[in-house]
Design a protein around this motif. Structure first.
Motif, PDB file in Angstrom:
ATOM      1  N   VAL A 178       0.847  -1.199   0.000  1.00 49.23           N
ATOM      2  CA  VAL A 178       0.000   0.000   0.000  1.00 49.23           C
ATOM      3  C   VAL A 178       0.885   1.252   0.000  1.00 49.23           C
ATOM      4  O   VAL A 178       0.596   2.236  -0.678  1.00 49.23           O
ATOM      5  CB  VAL A 178      -0.951   0.009   1.220  1.00 49.23           C
ATOM      6  CG1 VAL A 178      -1.774   1.282   1.256  1.00 49.23           C
ATOM      7  CG2 VAL A 178      -1.846  -1.216   1.205  1.00 49.23           C
ATOM      8  N   GLN A 179       1.975   1.172   0.750  1.00 50.32           N
ATOM      9  CA  GLN A 179       2.899   2.305   0.811  1.00 50.32           C
ATOM     10  C   GLN A 179       3.438   2.622  -0.581  1.00 50.32           C
ATOM     11  O   GLN A 179       3.453   3.773  -1.007  1.00 50.32           O
ATOM     12  CB  GLN A 179       4.067   1.957   1.760  1.00 50.32           C
ATOM     13  CG  GLN A 179       5.065   3.081   1.958  1.00 50.32           C
ATOM     14  CD  GLN A 179       4.452   4.262   2.709  1.00 50.32           C
ATOM     15  OE1 GLN A 179       3.550   4.082   3.541  1.00 50.32           O
ATOM     16  NE2 GLN A 179       4.897   5.471   2.397  1.00 50.32           N
ATOM     17  N   ARG A 180       3.820   1.571  -1.296  1.00 51.63           N
ATOM     18  CA  ARG A 180       4.376   1.774  -2.639  1.00 51.63           C
ATOM     19  C   ARG A 180       3.307   2.305  -3.596  1.00 51.63           C
ATOM     20  O   ARG A 180       3.555   3.211  -4.387  1.00 51.63           O
ATOM     21  CB  ARG A 180       4.941   0.467  -3.182  1.00 51.63           C
ATOM     22  CG  ARG A 180       6.445   0.372  -2.970  1.00 51.63           C
ATOM     23  CD  ARG A 180       7.002  -0.883  -3.603  1.00 51.63           C
ATOM     24  NE  ARG A 180       7.152  -1.886  -2.555  1.00 51.63           N
ATOM     25  CZ  ARG A 180       6.928  -3.184  -2.704  1.00 51.63           C
ATOM     26  NH1 ARG A 180       6.524  -3.664  -3.867  1.00 51.63           N
ATOM     27  NH2 ARG A 180       7.093  -4.007  -1.698  1.00 51.63           N
ATOM     28  N   LEU A 181       2.114   1.728  -3.529  1.00 59.49           N
ATOM     29  CA  LEU A 181       1.029   2.158  -4.429  1.00 59.49           C
ATOM     30  C   LEU A 181       0.624   3.595  -4.142  1.00 59.49           C
ATOM     31  O   LEU A 181       0.476   4.412  -5.058  1.00 59.49           O
ATOM     32  CB  LEU A 181      -0.186   1.241  -4.266  1.00 59.49           C
ATOM     33  CG  LEU A 181      -0.016  -0.201  -4.752  1.00 59.49           C
ATOM     34  CD1 LEU A 181      -1.218  -1.047  -4.319  1.00 59.49           C
ATOM     35  CD2 LEU A 181       0.130  -0.234  -6.275  1.00 59.49           C
ATOM     36  N   GLY A 182       0.452   3.909  -2.870  1.00 60.43           N
ATOM     37  CA  GLY A 182       0.030   5.260  -2.484  1.00 60.43           C
ATOM     38  C   GLY A 182       1.074   6.292  -2.895  1.00 60.43           C
ATOM     39  O   GLY A 182       0.734   7.361  -3.411  1.00 60.43           O
ATOM     40  N   VAL A 199       5.482  -0.840 -10.424  1.00 64.48           N
ATOM     41  CA  VAL A 199       5.660  -0.461  -9.022  1.00 64.48           C
ATOM     42  C   VAL A 199       5.700  -1.686  -8.102  1.00 64.48           C
ATOM     43  O   VAL A 199       6.435  -1.708  -7.111  1.00 64.48           O
ATOM     44  CB  VAL A 199       4.515   0.504  -8.611  1.00 64.48           C
ATOM     45  CG1 VAL A 199       4.460   0.699  -7.108  1.00 64.48           C
ATOM     46  CG2 VAL A 199       4.711   1.843  -9.319  1.00 64.48           C
ATOM     47  N   ILE A 200       4.911  -2.705  -8.439  1.00 66.30           N
ATOM     48  CA  ILE A 200       4.770  -3.873  -7.563  1.00 66.30           C
ATOM     49  C   ILE A 200       5.771  -4.986  -7.918  1.00 66.30           C
ATOM     50  O   ILE A 200       6.106  -5.819  -7.080  1.00 66.30           O
ATOM     51  CB  ILE A 200       3.311  -4.413  -7.676  1.00 66.30           C
ATOM     52  CG1 ILE A 200       2.345  -3.384  -7.106  1.00 66.30           C
ATOM     53  CG2 ILE A 200       3.121  -5.740  -6.983  1.00 66.30           C
ATOM     54  CD1 ILE A 200       2.675  -2.962  -5.695  1.00 66.30           C
ATOM     55  N   GLY A 201       6.197  -4.992  -9.165  1.00 68.04           N
ATOM     56  CA  GLY A 201       7.158  -6.008  -9.573  1.00 68.04           C
ATOM     57  C   GLY A 201       6.528  -7.185 -10.289  1.00 68.04           C
ATOM     58  O   GLY A 201       7.207  -7.978 -10.923  1.00 68.04           O
ATOM     59  N   SER A 202       5.212  -7.321 -10.168  1.00 74.38           N
ATOM     60  CA  SER A 202       4.507  -8.367 -10.920  1.00 74.38           C
ATOM     61  C   SER A 202       3.146  -7.799 -11.314  1.00 74.38           C
ATOM     62  O   SER A 202       2.657  -6.871 -10.675  1.00 74.38           O
ATOM     63  CB  SER A 202       4.349  -9.623 -10.068  1.00 74.38           C
ATOM     64  OG  SER A 202       3.684  -9.289  -8.880  1.00 74.38           O
ATOM     65  N   PRO A 203       2.543  -8.366 -12.359  1.00 77.30           N
ATOM     66  CA  PRO A 203       1.249  -7.810 -12.780  1.00 77.30           C
ATOM     67  C   PRO A 203       0.169  -8.121 -11.744  1.00 77.30           C
ATOM     68  O   PRO A 203       0.268  -9.139 -11.060  1.00 77.30           O
ATOM     69  CB  PRO A 203       0.967  -8.534 -14.103  1.00 77.30           C
ATOM     70  CG  PRO A 203       1.823  -9.755 -14.090  1.00 77.30           C
ATOM     71  CD  PRO A 203       2.980  -9.493 -13.190  1.00 77.30           C
TER      72      PRO A 203
END
Ligand code: TXA
Ligand code: MG
Length: 365
Positions: free
Chosen positions: A97-101, A219-223
């Motif tokens: 969530v931190q990365r997405l936000g 951002v997440i590293g995978s789809p």
């Protein structure tokens, strides 16, 4: 009820904020589509949203909140705002969530998170999760700051109708049902936000939208995983099959226009009700005039075509999608046809998703 369209001057934003604090509803611009907003912590206001939209209450709402300070602990701030139950998230999920936000807020991403006890049941349809988004439209940002409360806001259209991307669209759909419409111009993205859920299995895509799967993957590293029940209607509780639909019969071409064979044209001719004189055709890319000529010759009716982007831009196609559907619905055409994109690359995933929901398949011959 008299509906007033307000220019988004500082005074009018202040006025709208006061109305929201007092429990009234205001139709608001966002970068995706216009929303019908009410104080998310005010059950009576939220109940009004469902009534005005004629929306079933099993379809939960997105809660909009103001931008987070730079480098903020995203989940921590959402917990302090009494939106999210931080304790219900694993540390791994919290990092995601931190990365997405940090990457996508403010912007067209909605994250489904464990819900704080203060969020009314009506907002979440009784689920133990809440959908949260930080919009980036400057008017919405200013309004959220002035209101001082989070805003529950679904798209500002009547249930199952086409989402509005201008103040005028809202007026057409909700005029007489809402007191204020704040005009923030045409929506920059034109499609609803991407909805994702963060869980033990990683990131799940509940609704494709303004943030592409490729951008999430970066951002997440995978789809993101497609939602468990992949069939439309099972991702988000509100992702009903028929949605975003014009009032007219709206058929989809079985293939892109250029690749239709005699079989497919025959099936289309049979699917178009007898006596139809004018057909409206929506194509994604390419020249509208050529498409109209081709379809007209094959179908034996007058065809008017509308391309979402003749230049082949996905961004323009997304901006134009709902606008074009409304135009065709208001045109003289009695029956509408749409071509679906032949790829799900980038924004075409969300464009295809909306078109699939708005149209009916043609029975093969
Ligand atoms: O761009 C947008 O998201 C626009 C603007 C106004 O922000 N809003 C919007 O809201 O599209 P709406 O209500 O039309 O769509 C909300 C979607 C629905 O598919 C709903 O089912 C899903 O979000 N949703 C809301 N809360 C959820 C939850 N707790 N779990 C899963 N899905 C949820
Ligand atoms: Mg909607």
């Amino acid at each position: 009820m008299l509906t007033e369209v307000l220019h988004s001057t500082p005074e009018n934003i202040e006025r709208a904020a006061a109305a929201l604090r007092a429990g009234e509803l205001v139709a608001i611009p966002t970068e995706t589509v216009y929303g019908l907003a009410g104080n998310a912590f005010d059950e009576a206001a939220v109940a009004c949203i469902f009534a005005v939209k004629e929306r079933p209450t099993f379809d939960p709402l997105i809660v909009h909140t103001t931008a987070l300070p730079p480098r903020a602990d995203v989940v921590g701030v959402l917990a302090a705002r009494q939106l999210v139950d931080a304790a219900a998230l694993s540390s791994e999920a919290r990092r995601m969530v931190q990365r997405l936000g940090s990457a996508f807020w403010p912007g067209p991403l909605t994250i489904v998170l464990p819900r704080h006890a203060s969020v009314p049941d009506l907002v979440t349809s009784g689920l133990d999760t809440v959908a949260v988004r930080v919009p980036r439209h400057p008017v919405t940002a200013a309004l959220l700051a002035a209101a001082g409360v989070p805003l529950a806001a679904p798209s500002a259209n009547r249930f199952s109708r086409i989402s509005p991307t201008t103040a005028r669209h809202v007026l057409e759909d909700l005029g007489g049902r809402v007191r204020w419409i704040l005009d923030g111009g045409a929506c920059e993205v034109g499609l609803e936000s991407t909805v994702v859920a963060v869980g033990a299995e990683g990131l799940t895509l509940l609704r494709p939208g303004g943030i592409t799967s490729a951008a999430l993957e970066e951002v997440i590293g995978s789809p993101p995983r497609p939602s468990s029940a992949d069939a439309p209607g099972h991702g988000s509780p509100g992702m009903l099959e028929k949605h975003y639909a014009p009032a007219k019969l709206f058929l989809r071409l079985p293939l892109v226009l250029e690749s239709l064979g005699e079989h497919e044209w025959e099936a289309l001719r049979r699917a178009i009700p007898e006596g139809t004189r004018r057909v409206g055709l929506l194509i994604v890319f390419g020249g509208a005039e050529r498409a109209a000529e081709l379809a007209s010759a094959r179908l034996g009716v007058q065809v008017t075509a509308r391309a979402l982007s003749s230049a082949g831009s996905q961004i323009e196609a997304a901006q134009q999608l709902f606008h074009a559907m409304r135009e065709l619905d208001a045109s003289e055409a009695e029956v509408l046809l749409a071509e679906l994109p032949d790829s799900s690359d980038g924004l075409l995933q969300a464009i295809g998703d909306r078109l699939r929901r708005a149209t009916r398949a043609v029975e093969p011959g």
